[in-house]
Motif scaffolding. Structure first.
Motif, short mmCIF file in Angstrom:
data_model
loop_
_atom_site.label_atom_id
_atom_site.label_comp_id
_atom_site.label_asym_id
_atom_site.label_seq_id
_atom_site.Cartn_x
_atom_site.Cartn_y
_atom_site.Cartn_z
N GLU A 65 0.83 -1.21 0.00
CA GLU A 65 0.00 0.00 0.00
C GLU A 65 0.86 1.26 0.00
N LYS A 66 1.93 1.24 0.77
CA LYS A 66 2.83 2.40 0.80
C LYS A 66 3.48 2.60 -0.57
N ALA A 67 3.89 1.51 -1.20
CA ALA A 67 4.52 1.61 -2.52
C ALA A 67 3.54 2.18 -3.54
N LYS A 68 2.29 1.75 -3.49
CA LYS A 68 1.27 2.26 -4.42
C LYS A 68 1.07 3.76 -4.27
N LYS A 69 1.25 4.26 -3.05
CA LYS A 69 1.07 5.69 -2.78
C LYS A 69 2.35 6.50 -3.02
N GLY A 70 3.40 5.82 -3.47
CA GLY A 70 4.65 6.50 -3.76
C GLY A 70 5.60 6.61 -2.59
N ASP A 71 5.25 6.01 -1.46
CA ASP A 71 6.11 6.03 -0.28
C ASP A 71 7.11 4.86 -0.37
N ILE A 72 8.12 5.05 -1.19
CA ILE A 72 9.10 3.98 -1.45
C ILE A 72 9.90 3.66 -0.19
N ASP A 73 10.28 4.69 0.55
CA ASP A 73 11.02 4.45 1.80
C ASP A 73 10.17 3.67 2.80
N GLY A 74 8.88 4.00 2.89
CA GLY A 74 7.98 3.26 3.77
C GLY A 74 7.82 1.82 3.35
N ALA A 75 7.76 1.59 2.03
CA ALA A 75 7.66 0.22 1.52
C ALA A 75 8.92 -0.56 1.86
N LYS A 76 10.07 0.07 1.68
CA LYS A 76 11.35 -0.60 2.01
C LYS A 76 11.44 -0.87 3.51
N LYS A 77 10.87 0.00 4.30
CA LYS A 77 10.86 -0.21 5.76
C LYS A 77 10.08 -1.47 6.11
N SER A 78 9.02 -1.76 5.36
CA SER A 78 8.26 -3.00 5.62
C SER A 78 9.13 -4.21 5.34
N CYS B 122 10.03 -7.06 8.18
CA CYS B 122 9.83 -8.50 7.97
C CYS B 122 11.15 -9.25 8.14
N HIS B 123 12.22 -8.71 7.58
CA HIS B 123 13.53 -9.35 7.73
C HIS B 123 13.94 -9.43 9.20
N ASP B 124 13.72 -8.34 9.94
CA ASP B 124 14.08 -8.35 11.36
C ASP B 124 13.31 -9.43 12.12
N LEU B 125 12.03 -9.59 11.78
CA LEU B 125 11.20 -10.57 12.48
C LEU B 125 11.45 -12.01 12.05
N TYR B 126 11.64 -12.23 10.76
CA TYR B 126 11.55 -13.59 10.23
C TYR B 126 12.74 -14.14 9.47
N LYS B 127 13.69 -13.33 9.07
CA LYS B 127 14.75 -13.82 8.18
C LYS B 127 15.54 -14.99 8.80
N ALA B 128 15.96 -14.85 10.03
CA ALA B 128 16.76 -15.91 10.65
C ALA B 128 15.97 -17.22 10.76
N GLU B 129 14.72 -17.12 11.21
CA GLU B 129 13.87 -18.31 11.34
C GLU B 129 13.59 -18.93 9.97
N TYR B 130 13.31 -18.09 8.99
CA TYR B 130 13.02 -18.59 7.64
C TYR B 130 14.24 -19.35 7.10
N LYS B 131 15.41 -18.76 7.24
CA LYS B 131 16.63 -19.41 6.75
C LYS B 131 16.89 -20.72 7.47
N ALA B 132 16.59 -20.77 8.76
CA ALA B 132 16.85 -21.97 9.55
C ALA B 132 15.84 -23.09 9.28
N LYS B 133 14.60 -22.73 8.93
CA LYS B 133 13.55 -23.75 8.83
C LYS B 133 12.95 -23.93 7.44
N HIS B 134 12.86 -22.85 6.66
CA HIS B 134 12.03 -22.89 5.46
C HIS B 134 12.75 -22.57 4.16
N ARG B 135 14.03 -22.35 4.19
CA ARG B 135 14.72 -21.83 3.01
C ARG B 135 14.58 -22.70 1.76
N ASP B 136 14.27 -23.97 1.93
CA ASP B 136 14.14 -24.85 0.77
C ASP B 136 12.71 -24.99 0.26
#
Length: 133
Positions: A99-112, A116-130
């Motif tokens: 939604e932020k990207a659609k409104k032109g808020d590119i920085d806000g979109a990148k913040k999302s 997500c990376h802060d919350l899930y990247k380590a767990e995703y890599k450890a459990k779901h990467r395949d």
């Protein structure tokens, strides 16, 4: 109740493993600690990219580098359609970024993405990467 156990309970609750220890019984390690790390044949140096990793480099990185809000929104909407098990905020974060990207808020979109990376990247890599993406 033993004095050791009574003291532990009175000091604020110690949980099952702590109670078993305080009572002098065995305390099983949590499954997450006891399990051996999953082995993957993708994602590391010298290996093929994992499915999501390859998609992120090919599609998402291109979209965010371009600064094109529509491309970023489309990529984030696709990500929202692929929530892994147990990652309850994945969809909401992705949709908010779209939604932020659609409104032109590119920085806000990148913040999302960062959220997500802060919350899930380590767990995703450890459990779901395949998992297919």
């Amino acid at each position: 109740m033993s004095m050791k156990l009574m003291g532990a309970v009175l000091m604020g609750g110690i949980g099952f493993a702590g109670a078993a220890w305080a009572a002098g019984g065995p305390a099983d390690a949590p499954a997450s600690i006891a399990e051996e790390a999953k082995k993957f044949d993708c994602g590391k140096k010298g290996q093929k990219p994992c499915p999501m990793q390859g998609w992120m480099k090919k599609v998402m990185q291109t979209a965010t580098t371009s600064g094109d809000g529509e491309k970023i929104a489309k990529a984030l909407e696709y990500i929202a359609s692929k929530p892994p098990p147990g990652m309850s905020k994945w969809v909401a974060i992705s949709k908010e970024g779209a939604e932020k990207a659609k409104k032109g808020d590119i920085d806000g979109a990148k913040k999302s993405c960062e959220t997500c990376h802060d919350l899930y990247k380590a767990e995703y890599k450890a459990k779901h990467r395949d998992l297919p993406f």
